[in-house]
Design an enzyme around this catalytic site. Structure first.
Site: not given
Ligand code: IMP
Length: 427
Positions: A225, A40-41, A16, A13
């Site tokens: 991420q 989420g971009h 980017k 977040d």
């Molecule tokens: P997953 O990617 O859904 O398996 O989540 C694993 C961890 O990564 C969790 O703590 C999510 O909140 C975090 N996470 C996954 N995608 C994002 C992102 O795009 N932004 C921030 N945190 C993320």
């Protein structure tokens, strides 16, 4: 100079999407190479706000070839919905969007597994996933026997394959979740429809990218991420399931390291984290709320309030080195206006010992006490500032200190969501 990548150096977040949108003009291809619809971009283009999960943020420039590479896990209905949403807003999507036939497909059982196994890690604390089936899909990819790649959906063998996988998943998941909804024939019919819809976009993107790079085309790799969520080098097990630091570009996209010539490391002027796991500089107090309110720190995908805290230079220095960042983009600097003082974490104290190195074990990070340096804040709003030299002196001093601590020059400063609210330093 063919390959540039944009990598988040925190827990995701870092805004980017806005940077990728801006850098798109200087590139011929824009590539998403890891993660999936957990990302989420947000991009503001032509005064309109768009939220993207799977489609590269370069899509708003019709001249550019956008690629979803083999390291991404694709949920077909989400991708189709995203395509339709953009088409409805007159954004061009045809052969300018290509998707790897090697990309793994998220299937209904992956959502069931993500829900059923998200209660807690073996040690108790939950990872707090986005519930998008990401981890279970990557687990099946590495496990191989029960995985489905996008290219598989176009083969005759997909029918018996899905039947076998559903039979196994029903057995394995029976004690964990209600598996009554897993009906192989229904799933097959549904995913064949999705596959037909996506057919014009699906191709061998690895060869396409190698051709492009060998032909000296300029390629922008868009990380999803952040590096602290990297499955191998992040705050394991509180991470995502892909290599979200700079080291993931090559395996996700299928390109040799020699083509990644420039890395822009993206940080917020503070820190946020969504989901579980240690966060040494977290401010679960009025300061954290101030940042959350001013930065609108709520998840793009899940709407969860983000945990907020001070800039952690120990973590950012580690991830800048890990990702090979050449320079920094400091985003959301405007969020810190109005504070009397701003803290920056310069070291940790772990079991009585001071260190500037980021620990490899989550237990050490959990008990790390941040050592803060306090800098003076600035009271002026800065969203209208257009040149770095016109920022308040205290804001410039803050940027200088971050740069010094992280060990990289600041190349970009952002003070708002619009393209115009971005300042470039001459390095
Ligand atoms: P997953 O990617 O859904 O398996 O989540 C694993 C961890 O990564 C969790 O703590 C999510 O909140 C975090 N996470 C996954 N995608 C994002 C992102 O795009 N932004 C921030 N945190 C993320």
């Amino acid at each position: 100079m063919p390959g540039t990548c944009v990598i988040g150096l925190q827990w995701g977040d870092e805004a980017k999407g806005k940077l990728v949108d801006l850098l798109t003009e200087r590139n011929d291809l824009v590539v998403r190479y890891q993660g999936g619809a957990n990302a989420g971009h947000t991009v503001v283009a032509g005064g309109e706000k768009y939220k993207l999960s799977l489609i590269p943020s370069g899509i708003f420039n019709p001249r550019v070839q956008c690629v979803i590479a083999g390291g991404v896990v694709v949920n077909p209905p989400t991708l189709i919905q995203e395509i339709d949403g953009l088409l409805a807003r007159n954004i061009k999507i045809d052969s300018n969007l290509l998707i790897s036939d090697r990309a793994h497909v998220i299937l209904p059982w992956h959502f069931i597994e993500d829900r059923a196994m998200n209660e807690g890690t073996a040690d108790g604390e939950a990872i707090g996933t986005t519930q998008r089936g990401i981890g279970p899909c990557y687990r099946d990819k590495v496990g191989r026997s029960y995985a489905v790649r996008l290219g598989d959906l176009y083969r005759d063998s997909i029918g018996p394959r899905v039947e076998r996988i559903v039979a196994v998943k029903r057995q394995v998941l029976a004690g964990l979740a209600d598996v009554a909804e897993l009906d192989a024939a229904k799933i097959l019919a549904e995913y064949r429809r999705y596959a037909e819809r996506l057919r014009p976009h699906v191709t061998d993107t690895t060869t396409l990218l190698l051709d492009a790079l060998e032909g000296n085309k300029r390629v922008l790799f868009e990380g999803a991420q952040g590096a602290l969520l990297d499955v191998d080098h992040g705050t394991f097990p509180f991470v995502t399931s892909s290599n979200s630091s700079g080291v993931g570009v090559c395996n996700g996209a299928g390109v040799p390291a020699r083509y990644v010539n420039r890395v822009l490391g993206v940080v917020k002027a503070y820190c946020t984290r969504v989901g579980g796991g240690p966060f040494p500089t977290e401010q679960d107090n009025a300061t954290g709320q101030h940042i959350r309110d001013r930065g609108n720190e709520y998840g793009t995908v899940t709407k969860r309030p983000r945990r907020c805290g001070w800039f952690d230079a120990v973590a950012a220095r580690y991830t800048a080195r890990l990702s090979g960042a050449d320079s920094l983009a400091v985003m959301l600097l405007d969020v810190l206006s109005q504070l009397d003082e701003i803290n920056v974490c310069t070291a940790y104290e772990i079991n009585g010992r001071r260190t500037a190195n980021f620990p490899s074990h989550v237990d050490d990070l959990r008990c790390a006490k941040p050592v803060y340096e306090t800098l003076k804040g600035w009271k002026q709003e800065i969203t209208d500032v257009r040149r770095i030299e016109d920022l308040p002196a205290n804001a410039r001093a803050y940027l200088d200190r971050l740069s010094q601590l992280v060990g990289r020059p600041v190349e970009v400063v952002s003070v708002g969501p619009d393209r115009e609210q971005t300042m470039f330093a001459k390095l």
